[in-house]
Design an enzyme around this catalytic site. Structure first.
Site, PDB file in Angstrom:
ATOM      1  N   LYS A 121       0.834  -1.213   0.000  1.00 44.80           N
ATOM      2  CA  LYS A 121       0.000   0.000   0.000  1.00 44.80           C
ATOM      3  C   LYS A 121       0.865   1.258   0.000  1.00 44.80           C
ATOM      4  O   LYS A 121       0.463   2.278  -0.545  1.00 44.80           O
ATOM      5  CB  LYS A 121      -0.992  -0.007   1.169  1.00 44.80           C
ATOM      6  CG  LYS A 121      -2.069  -1.068   0.982  1.00 44.80           C
ATOM      7  CD  LYS A 121      -3.449  -0.651   1.433  1.00 44.80           C
ATOM      8  CE  LYS A 121      -4.485  -1.617   0.869  1.00 44.80           C
ATOM      9  NZ  LYS A 121      -5.808  -1.512   1.407  1.00 44.80           N
ATOM     10  N   LYS A 203      -4.179 -10.421  -6.622  1.00 47.57           N
ATOM     11  CA  LYS A 203      -5.491 -10.684  -5.988  1.00 47.57           C
ATOM     12  C   LYS A 203      -6.551  -9.697  -6.501  1.00 47.57           C
ATOM     13  O   LYS A 203      -6.234  -8.562  -6.858  1.00 47.57           O
ATOM     14  CB  LYS A 203      -5.384 -10.655  -4.465  1.00 47.57           C
ATOM     15  CG  LYS A 203      -5.454  -9.305  -3.824  1.00 47.57           C
ATOM     16  CD  LYS A 203      -5.821  -9.405  -2.327  1.00 47.57           C
ATOM     17  CE  LYS A 203      -6.047  -8.010  -1.790  1.00 47.57           C
ATOM     18  NZ  LYS A 203      -6.745  -7.905  -0.556  1.00 47.57           N
ATOM     19  N   LYS A 206     -11.001  -4.529  -4.403  1.00 43.49           N
ATOM     20  CA  LYS A 206     -12.090  -3.611  -4.718  1.00 43.49           C
ATOM     21  C   LYS A 206     -11.587  -2.246  -5.182  1.00 43.49           C
ATOM     22  O   LYS A 206     -12.310  -1.516  -5.843  1.00 43.49           O
ATOM     23  CB  LYS A 206     -13.098  -3.443  -3.586  1.00 43.49           C
ATOM     24  CG  LYS A 206     -12.638  -3.595  -2.177  1.00 43.49           C
ATOM     25  CD  LYS A 206     -13.820  -3.461  -1.232  1.00 43.49           C
ATOM     26  CE  LYS A 206     -13.586  -4.164   0.079  1.00 43.49           C
ATOM     27  NZ  LYS A 206     -12.454  -3.598   0.850  1.00 43.49           N
TER      28      LYS A 206
HETATM   29  N1  AQP Z   1      -9.078 -11.445  -3.691  1.00 40.52           N
HETATM   30  C1  AQP Z   1      -9.483 -11.933  -2.525  1.00 40.52           C
HETATM   31  N2  AQP Z   1      -9.696 -13.258  -2.375  1.00 40.52           N
HETATM   32  C2  AQP Z   1     -10.129 -13.773  -1.184  1.00 40.52           C
HETATM   33  N3  AQP Z   1     -10.371 -13.006  -0.094  1.00 40.52           N
HETATM   34  C3  AQP Z   1     -10.179 -11.677  -0.201  1.00 40.52           C
HETATM   35  N4  AQP Z   1     -10.338 -10.663   0.667  1.00 40.52           N
HETATM   36  C4  AQP Z   1     -10.000  -9.501   0.061  1.00 40.52           C
HETATM   37  N5  AQP Z   1      -9.632  -9.731  -1.209  1.00 40.52           N
HETATM   38  C5  AQP Z   1      -9.728 -11.067  -1.407  1.00 40.52           C
HETATM   39  C6  AQP Z   1     -10.819 -10.814   2.044  1.00 40.52           C
HETATM   40  O1  AQP Z   1     -11.953  -9.966   2.184  1.00 40.52           O
HETATM   41  C7  AQP Z   1     -12.029  -9.515   3.521  1.00 40.52           C
HETATM   42  C8  AQP Z   1     -12.279  -8.059   3.547  1.00 40.52           C
HETATM   43  O2  AQP Z   1     -11.185  -7.381   2.951  1.00 40.52           O
HETATM   44  P1  AQP Z   1     -10.893  -5.874   3.318  1.00 40.52           P
HETATM   45  O3  AQP Z   1     -11.901  -5.020   2.728  1.00 40.52           O
HETATM   46  O4  AQP Z   1     -10.794  -5.698   4.760  1.00 40.52           O
HETATM   47  O5  AQP Z   1      -9.468  -5.588   2.822  1.00 40.52           O
HETATM   48  P2  AQP Z   1      -8.627  -5.968   1.602  1.00 40.52           P
HETATM   49  O6  AQP Z   1      -8.030  -7.302   1.823  1.00 40.52           O
HETATM   50  O7  AQP Z   1      -7.665  -4.842   1.464  1.00 40.52           O
HETATM   51  O8  AQP Z   1      -9.641  -6.042   0.391  1.00 40.52           O
HETATM   52  P3  AQP Z   1      -9.473  -5.393  -0.996  1.00 40.52           P
HETATM   53  O9  AQP Z   1     -10.639  -5.871  -1.796  1.00 40.52           O
HETATM   54  O10 AQP Z   1      -8.142  -5.618  -1.576  1.00 40.52           O
HETATM   55  O11 AQP Z   1      -9.706  -3.888  -0.616  1.00 40.52           O
HETATM   56  P4  AQP Z   1      -8.938  -2.585  -1.039  1.00 40.52           P
HETATM   57  O12 AQP Z   1      -8.865  -2.623  -2.534  1.00 40.52           O
HETATM   58  O13 AQP Z   1      -9.846  -1.495  -0.523  1.00 40.52           O
HETATM   59  O14 AQP Z   1      -7.604  -2.590  -0.379  1.00 40.52           O
HETATM   60  C9  AQP Z   1     -10.719  -9.913   4.198  1.00 40.52           C
HETATM   61  O15 AQP Z   1     -10.961 -11.025   5.011  1.00 40.52           O
HETATM   62  C10 AQP Z   1      -9.825 -10.296   3.062  1.00 40.52           C
HETATM   63  O16 AQP Z   1      -8.922 -11.314   3.439  1.00 40.52           O
END
Ligand code: AQP
Length: 338
Positions: A121, A203, A206
């Site tokens: 990040k 991965k 969002k």
């Molecule tokens: N690609 C993924 N596959 C499986 N699990 C995933 N998680 C996130 N991406 C994947 C799981 O979703 C939960 C919530 O995630 P989060 O919103 O707390 O944070 P993150 O991991 O940072 O998710 P993103 O989608 O990548 O968000 P942004 O883009 O905002 O940083 C967690 O349990 C995570 O493991």
């Protein structure tokens, strides 16, 4: 017996959160939310919108506020039920931030700065490498330890943060005497890492600026099928899980998780079929799963009063539980109270 979302001493505690950014993706759903829904009735379940975590990246305030409310409605639409779980906004329970401070004073800068997510990040948001970004896993540890959680259902990307949480709990218990339960992660066998539809080595996220890379739980059928039709696949024609076939392997993982089939079953089902047919089949399966969620979402999001009521009730219950732990922690570290 548990009634509604009250706690039952016989049951173990699960806790997890999701950051309100964009909309809930297929990755979040298969990696986390689907398991929350399946597990909620068998545990004392606590789920929250991690809005304090989301502040680690700059947000436009009005949009951020609305996104957080939308996320709450999306969780309800996914079947997370106030009958089974305590559901709330992290920022409504001040104990999260308070415990994070005390844990900060027991966390080494070296271990926080080694976290992969912090490094990723920091590279992504080079103009805003703020303290919160580095502190993210400590706040996450506070989230988990406040509630004496036994299990934390998350995707594999959170494994390192969970290990840090365990380390902090053990360190604190050793230094101040038994205080925290040392939690375990609950990482699903299928769906723990769903990859981007445009770069199957990364991965699904969002915040990915490429719309074709992700699918949201509230996308309509046409959009979902189109995104899958455009999904990047690999050379060759065989539909099988293989290291040199990250695109097809990702699609097989998605289809297995949605249809509850093993990868071998999926390979057999599509033997002799082409990539094009397979991509449409995966898209249609995902769209069919998300259709009722999209419909429920429309219902919940139009009822702000209901959301406010559930969120307020959840925060009140969470605060009572969190305060018990925080009071104990403050005493252990030698803070005064009168
Ligand atoms: N690609 C993924 N596959 C499986 N699990 C995933 N998680 C996130 N991406 C994947 C799981 O979703 C939960 C919530 O995630 P989060 O919103 O707390 O944070 P993150 O991991 O940072 O998710 P993103 O989608 O990548 O968000 P942004 O883009 O905002 O940083 C967690 O349990 C995570 O493991």
């Amino acid at each position: 017996m548990t009634t509604g979302n009250t706690q039952n001493a016989q049951k173990k505690i699960i806790l997890s959160g999701i950051q309100p950014t964009g909309t809930i993706t297929l990755g979040n759903y298969l990696g986390a939310v689907q398991n929350w829904q399946r597990m909620q009735a068998d545990f004392n379940s606590i789920f929250f919108i991690a809005d304090l975590h989301a502040l680690t990246v700059r947000r436009e305030p009005a949009e951020f506020r609305q996104t957080a409310i939308n996320f709450f409605a999306q969780l309800l639409a996914c079947g997370i039920s106030p009958e089974n779980a305590i559901i709330y906004f992290q920022s409504h329970v001040r104990q999260h931030a308070e415990l994070a401070w005390i844990l900060n004073c027991n966390t080494y800068v070296g271990e926080a700065s080694r976290m992969t997510q912090f490094k990723d990040k920091s590279a992504k948001h080079a103009d805003n490498v703020n303290m919160g970004l580095m502190d993210y896993p400590v706040l996450m540890a506070a989230d988990i330890l406040l509630f004496n959680s036994d299990l934390v259902p998350v995707g594999i990307d959170q494994k390192q943060h969970l290990e840090l949480t365990r380390d902090l709990a053990i360190r604190f218990n050793n230094r101040y005497g038994e205080t925290f339960k040392v939690p375990d992660g609950y990482i699903p066998k299928t769906g723990a890492k769903i990859c981007s539809l445009q770069d199957p080595t990364a991965k699904m996220s969002k915040s990915d600026p490429d719309q074709n890379a992700t699918v949201s739980i509230i996308d309509d059928e046409a959009t979902i099928v189109r995104r899958f039709k455009r999904a990047v696949t690999d050379s060759g024609a065989e539909i099988c899980v293989r290291e040199d076939k990250p695109g097809i392997s990702n699609l097989i993982t998605i289809y297995s998780a949605i249809e509850n089939k093993s990868a071998a079953e999926v390979e057999r089902e599509f033997e002799g079929k082409g990539y094009g047919d397979f991509k449409i089949a995966v898209g249609e399966a995902v769209a069919a799963r998300f259709k009722p969620i999209r419909e429920e979402y429309a219902r919940y999001i139009s009822d702000k009063e209901y959301i406010a009521k559930i969120a307020k009730d959840g925060a009140e219950k969470a605060a009572v539980l969190a305060e018990r732990t925080l009071r104990k922690v403050k005493k252990k570290v030698g803070l005064t109270s009168f």
